[in-house]
Design a protein around this motif. Structure first.
Motif, PDB file in Angstrom:
ATOM      1  N   VAL A  89       0.847  -1.182   0.000  1.00  0.00           N
ATOM      2  CA  VAL A  89       0.000   0.000   0.000  1.00  0.00           C
ATOM      3  C   VAL A  89       0.891   1.243   0.000  1.00  0.00           C
ATOM      4  O   VAL A  89       1.811   1.355   0.807  1.00  0.00           O
ATOM      5  N   ARG A  91       1.046   5.302   0.488  1.00  0.00           N
ATOM      6  CA  ARG A  91       0.250   6.339   1.142  1.00  0.00           C
ATOM      7  C   ARG A  91      -0.042   7.490   0.187  1.00  0.00           C
ATOM      8  O   ARG A  91       0.862   8.050  -0.451  1.00  0.00           O
ATOM      9  N   THR A 126     -10.453   2.070   5.935  1.00  0.00           N
ATOM     10  CA  THR A 126     -11.063   2.454   7.204  1.00  0.00           C
ATOM     11  C   THR A 126     -11.090   3.971   7.289  1.00  0.00           C
ATOM     12  O   THR A 126     -10.058   4.632   7.128  1.00  0.00           O
ATOM     13  N   ARG A 152     -14.846  -2.242   1.686  1.00  0.00           N
ATOM     14  CA  ARG A 152     -14.047  -3.358   1.178  1.00  0.00           C
ATOM     15  C   ARG A 152     -14.216  -3.453  -0.338  1.00  0.00           C
ATOM     16  O   ARG A 152     -15.336  -3.497  -0.839  1.00  0.00           O
ATOM     17  N   SER A 186      -7.100   4.630   7.285  1.00  0.00           N
ATOM     18  CA  SER A 186      -6.035   3.721   6.836  1.00  0.00           C
ATOM     19  C   SER A 186      -6.500   2.922   5.634  1.00  0.00           C
ATOM     20  O   SER A 186      -7.702   2.758   5.389  1.00  0.00           O
ATOM     21  N   VAL A 187      -5.507   2.390   4.885  1.00  0.00           N
ATOM     22  CA  VAL A 187      -5.748   1.493   3.757  1.00  0.00           C
ATOM     23  C   VAL A 187      -4.939   0.227   3.998  1.00  0.00           C
ATOM     24  O   VAL A 187      -3.741   0.297   4.303  1.00  0.00           O
ATOM     25  N   THR A 188      -5.571  -0.936   3.863  1.00  0.00           N
ATOM     26  CA  THR A 188      -4.927  -2.232   4.082  1.00  0.00           C
ATOM     27  C   THR A 188      -5.223  -3.146   2.901  1.00  0.00           C
ATOM     28  O   THR A 188      -6.340  -3.117   2.358  1.00  0.00           O
ATOM     29  N   ARG A 190      -5.074  -7.287   1.569  1.00  0.00           N
ATOM     30  CA  ARG A 190      -5.002  -8.666   2.058  1.00  0.00           C
ATOM     31  C   ARG A 190      -5.064  -9.621   0.865  1.00  0.00           C
ATOM     32  O   ARG A 190      -5.916  -9.477  -0.016  1.00  0.00           O
ATOM     33  N   ASP A 197       3.910  -9.054   4.728  1.00  0.00           N
ATOM     34  CA  ASP A 197       2.802  -8.253   5.259  1.00  0.00           C
ATOM     35  C   ASP A 197       3.283  -7.001   5.974  1.00  0.00           C
ATOM     36  O   ASP A 197       2.488  -6.287   6.583  1.00  0.00           O
ATOM     37  N   ASN A 200       1.676  -3.796   4.134  1.00  0.00           N
ATOM     38  CA  ASN A 200       0.289  -3.978   3.699  1.00  0.00           C
ATOM     39  C   ASN A 200      -0.671  -2.942   4.254  1.00  0.00           C
ATOM     40  O   ASN A 200      -1.869  -2.991   3.954  1.00  0.00           O
ATOM     41  N   ARG A 201      -0.189  -1.997   5.046  1.00  0.00           N
ATOM     42  CA  ARG A 201      -1.091  -0.995   5.642  1.00  0.00           C
ATOM     43  C   ARG A 201      -0.407   0.367   5.678  1.00  0.00           C
ATOM     44  O   ARG A 201       0.789   0.462   5.983  1.00  0.00           O
ATOM     45  N   GLN A 202      -1.189   1.400   5.340  1.00  0.00           N
ATOM     46  CA  GLN A 202      -0.710   2.775   5.435  1.00  0.00           C
ATOM     47  C   GLN A 202      -1.841   3.660   5.967  1.00  0.00           C
ATOM     48  O   GLN A 202      -3.006   3.488   5.584  1.00  0.00           O
TER      49      GLN A 202
END
Length: 215
Positions: A89, A91, A126, A152, A186-188, A190, A197, A200-202
């Motif tokens: 991900v 940002r 989110t 999602r 946030s953005v994740t 999967r 992993d 995988n999140r920012q």
């Protein structure tokens, strides 16, 4: 991407029902040419095959137990093998917005490779408190969950190394939000393909600004 649903190549057509045949007797009632009625308890139908002793569906010889009704001789479909790929991900903070105004979340995901993804992947957005999703979204089948604070989006397999995918989520800010920087989003991503992993999140922030004079 739209996929047209088609029958598998191994699907069999359902046989058409056999048409009913009407038999009309001629002559006097005492001289009917119909065969004599079958006595109670006697059946002219063939006896049902015992499990394991059925006949082939289209042949004339005797079959094996695997050909009996309820048993399939078709091989099970093979599941796609996960690829060796690294989804990441990146940002991207959305454009500033005024209280009560709108902006768009860009959920940007890249594939660092070395393989093309062999499985679908899910992007989860989110939203911060005071921010609500407001479609239409891209992809169009994104779904809102989590009491309106989670979106999602599912992307299909086939993202090549060095390529990216972006989910676009328009949002509206609460009119009572104060001016300033709004955090908590946030953005994740999967996927069963992802071998790392750690990226995988920012998070992302939304800058809440005052409305321009006269607007």
């Amino acid at each position: 991407m739209t996929v047209l649903a088609t029958d598998p190549s191994w699907a069999l057509l359902r046989p058409e029902p056999r048409p009913a045949v009407e038999v009309v007797a001629t002559g006097t009632p005492e001289a009917s040419i119909l065969p004599a009625p079958v006595t109670t308890g006697a059946s002219t139908l063939p006896a049902p095959a015992k499990p394991g002793a059925g006949t082939a569906a289209s042949g004339t010889g005797s079959g094996t137990g695997s050909e009996a009704a309820g048993a399939s001789t078709l091989p099970a479909p093979a599941a796609a093998r996960p690829s060796d790929s690294d989804l990441e991900v990146v940002r991207i903070d959305p454009d500033p917005a005024t209280p009560g105004g709108t902006t768009t979340i860009h959920a940007f995901v890249g594939n660092g490779g070395p393989d093309t993804t062999a499985s679908p992947f899910t992007v989860v957005i989110t939203l911060p408190e005071g921010v609500s999703p407001e479609g239409p979204y891209f992809p169009s089948d994104c779904r809102v969950t989590g009491h309106g604070r989670v979106v999602r989006c599912v992307f299909g397999a086939g993202l090549r190394e060095g390529r990216s995918a972006t989910a676009l989520i328009p949002v509206r800010l609460d009119p009572e939000l104060p001016v300033g920087r709004l955090s908590g989003g946030s953005v994740t991503v999967r996927s069963v393909d992802d071998r790392n992993d750690g990226n995988n999140r920012q998070p992302f922030d939304i800058r809440v600004v005052e409305a321009a004079a006269g607007s």
